[in-house]
Write a protein that holds these residues in place. Structure first.
Motif, short mmCIF file in Angstrom:
data_model
loop_
_atom_site.label_atom_id
_atom_site.label_comp_id
_atom_site.label_asym_id
_atom_site.label_seq_id
_atom_site.Cartn_x
_atom_site.Cartn_y
_atom_site.Cartn_z
N ASP A 207 20.43 -9.94 -13.16
CA ASP A 207 21.08 -9.38 -14.35
C ASP A 207 21.06 -7.85 -14.38
OD1 ASP A 207 21.59 -11.93 -15.16
OD2 ASP A 207 20.00 -12.00 -16.67
N SER A 208 19.89 -7.26 -14.02
CA SER A 208 19.75 -5.81 -14.19
C SER A 208 19.25 -5.08 -12.95
CB SER A 208 18.80 -5.51 -15.37
OG SER A 208 17.53 -6.10 -15.13
N GLY A 209 18.96 -5.83 -11.89
CA GLY A 209 18.52 -5.20 -10.66
C GLY A 209 17.05 -4.87 -10.60
N HIS A 210 16.31 -5.17 -11.69
CA HIS A 210 14.87 -4.91 -11.68
C HIS A 210 14.22 -5.76 -12.77
CE1 HIS A 210 14.71 -2.41 -15.41
NE2 HIS A 210 15.99 -2.22 -15.10
N ILE A 211 12.92 -5.96 -12.65
CA ILE A 211 12.18 -6.67 -13.69
C ILE A 211 10.75 -6.14 -13.72
CG2 ILE A 211 11.53 -8.59 -12.16
CD1 ILE A 211 11.78 -10.39 -14.71
N ALA A 212 10.24 -5.90 -14.93
CA ALA A 212 8.88 -5.39 -15.12
C ALA A 212 7.89 -6.55 -15.14
CB ALA A 212 8.80 -4.59 -16.41
N LEU A 213 6.77 -6.36 -14.47
CA LEU A 213 5.70 -7.36 -14.41
C LEU A 213 4.42 -6.76 -14.99
CD1 LEU A 213 6.28 -8.68 -10.77
CD2 LEU A 213 7.31 -9.52 -12.91
N TYR A 214 3.75 -7.51 -15.85
CA TYR A 214 2.51 -7.03 -16.48
C TYR A 214 1.31 -7.92 -16.14
CZ TYR A 214 5.52 -3.97 -19.21
OH TYR A 214 6.43 -3.00 -19.59
N GLY A 215 1.50 -8.80 -15.19
CA GLY A 215 0.42 -9.72 -14.85
C GLY A 215 -0.34 -9.37 -13.58
N VAL A 216 -0.16 -8.15 -13.08
CA VAL A 216 -0.93 -7.69 -11.91
C VAL A 216 -1.94 -6.67 -12.41
CG1 VAL A 216 -0.87 -6.67 -9.62
CG2 VAL A 216 1.07 -8.04 -10.42
N TYR A 217 -3.23 -6.95 -12.19
CA TYR A 217 -4.30 -6.13 -12.74
C TYR A 217 -5.09 -5.46 -11.62
CZ TYR A 217 -3.16 -9.19 -16.66
OH TYR A 217 -2.50 -9.90 -17.62
N PHE A 218 -5.56 -4.24 -11.91
CA PHE A 218 -6.31 -3.47 -10.93
C PHE A 218 -7.62 -2.98 -11.54
CE2 PHE A 218 -1.85 -3.07 -9.86
CZ PHE A 218 -1.83 -3.20 -8.49
N ASP A 219 -8.62 -2.74 -10.69
CA ASP A 219 -9.83 -2.08 -11.14
C ASP A 219 -9.47 -0.70 -11.67
OD1 ASP A 219 -11.30 -4.24 -10.38
OD2 ASP A 219 -12.14 -3.33 -8.58
N THR A 220 -10.22 -0.21 -12.63
CA THR A 220 -9.93 1.08 -13.25
C THR A 220 -9.88 2.20 -12.23
OG1 THR A 220 -11.01 0.35 -15.28
CG2 THR A 220 -10.66 2.71 -15.03
N ASP A 221 -8.77 2.95 -12.24
CA ASP A 221 -8.59 4.12 -11.36
C ASP A 221 -8.63 3.76 -9.88
OD1 ASP A 221 -8.30 5.93 -13.45
OD2 ASP A 221 -10.46 6.20 -13.64
N LYS A 222 -8.36 2.51 -9.54
CA LYS A 222 -8.39 2.09 -8.15
C LYS A 222 -7.15 1.26 -7.82
CE LYS A 222 -13.44 1.90 -7.88
NZ LYS A 222 -14.62 1.02 -7.62
N ALA A 223 -6.92 1.06 -6.53
CA ALA A 223 -5.81 0.21 -6.08
C ALA A 223 -6.36 -1.13 -5.60
CB ALA A 223 -5.05 0.91 -4.96
N VAL A 224 -7.40 -1.61 -6.24
CA VAL A 224 -8.02 -2.89 -5.91
C VAL A 224 -7.49 -3.95 -6.87
CG1 VAL A 224 -10.18 -4.16 -5.71
CG2 VAL A 224 -10.09 -1.74 -5.07
#
Length: 320
Positions: A207-224
């Motif tokens: 429909d719009s070429g993109h979709i936002a996801l809020y279900g991926v979580y990371f450790d604070t200030d990290k890419a873990v």
């Protein structure tokens, strides 16, 4: 009086001196090296910090659980323990030598009262319940927060604001000559459904070429990537498996808190972590995935409010 077993006595004689030396030399050295607030941190609105303090630990979760005590322990057991769920903020500070535990604690108690919190508990070490009480407190890890079970003060309060129930607690303790304080605030609320399945992802891309996801979580200030992200990652993998010709950009976004370069780098590294996880766990060909980070450059909400910043902290799938 009973004697220690020989093996235990030898262990203590051999290991304990080295352990004490490590605690007194290595760890305090790390704490003293920090002269600035941790990246991306800030004081809680309306409460602030004790003068001369530096933020040593910071964690904000849109939905989490926190333990608080509304009464002192009795016979080593909790009397009125609370397990509260909602938006949880944890902030720890270190104060330079000089003030006492009581002075720092009283200042926080005054601020909580000014912010509208009704005191439910305010106690010192023995009044609270000694060591068992501290074991029931959600403390950030050392060296972010030091909580000495033999020397601390604890305060907890509650208020109603705009129909919401909010709890706050402050634990103040000491390590060497430094005073440590930790604030925990829980804005009680139901969990928001952030699960988007593969079908919804496909529709959003179509429909719009993109979709936002809020279900991926990371450790604070990290890419873990945290373990609770797995359901959303599984749906991304399902989408790509069902559509073998589909390639996507995975784009990381942040709110406006923190420095520009820091957020740009963090958002990129988080997107790269998702690409790596999809390739490793679900065997998605890396050539079908491309990571990018745009930091705070594409907000979908106002960075002036907590709700807006929460919307801006996201990952997006983007169709080429």
């Amino acid at each position: 009086m009973s004697r220690l077993p020989v093996f235990l006595a030898r262990f203590l004689v051999t290991i304990l001196p080295a352990t004490v030396l490590l605690l007194h030399v290595v760890i305090p050295g790390l704490a003293q090296a920090q002269t600035r607030d941790v990246a991306g941190s800030k004081d809680y609105p309306g409460i602030g910090r004790f003068a001369g303090s530096v933020i040593t630990g910071y964690a904000v979760k849109d939905f989490d659980a926190a333990r608080m005590q509304a009464a002192a322990f009795k016979d080593g057991q909790p009397v009125d323990a609370k397990r509260l769920e909602g938006r949880v903020t944890r902030i720890a500070w270190r104060t330079s030598p000089g003030p006492s535990i009581l002075e720092v604690s009283r200042n926080f108690e005054t601020q909580l009262a000014k912010a509208g919190f009704e005191t439910r508990l305010a106690c010192d070490t023995d009044e609270c319940g000694g060591i068992p009480f501290t074991e029931a407190i959600d403390a950030l890890p050392v060296p972010q927060m030091w909580l000495d079970g033999f020397n601390y003060r604890y305060t907890a309060g509650r208020k109603l604001e705009a129909g919401r129930e909010i709890w706050a607690s402050v634990a103040v303790s000491k390590n060497n000559d430094n005073i440590y304080a930790q604030l925990v605030v829980v804005e009680i609320g139901a969990i928001e459904n952030k699960m988007i399945d593969a079908a919804a992802m496909a529709k959003g891309l179509g429909d719009s070429g993109h979709i936002a996801l809020y279900g991926v979580y990371f450790d604070t200030d990290k890419a873990v990537i945290r373990s609770e992200s797995r359901p959303t990652l599984e749906q991304i993998a399902k989408l790509l498996t069902n559509q073998p010709q589909l390639n996507v950009f995975i784009v990381g976004h942040t709110d406006s808190q923190g420095a520009y370069d820091y957020n740009m780098d963090l958002s990129r590294r988080r997107a790269e972590a998702i690409v790596a996880e999809l390739a490793k766990t679900w065997r998605i060909a890396p050539a079908r995935l491309r990571a990018a980070g745009v930091g705070m450059l594409a907000p979908v909400g106002s960075n002036a409010t907590d709700a807006g910043r929460a919307l801006n902290r996201r990952v997006e799938l983007v169709a080429p």
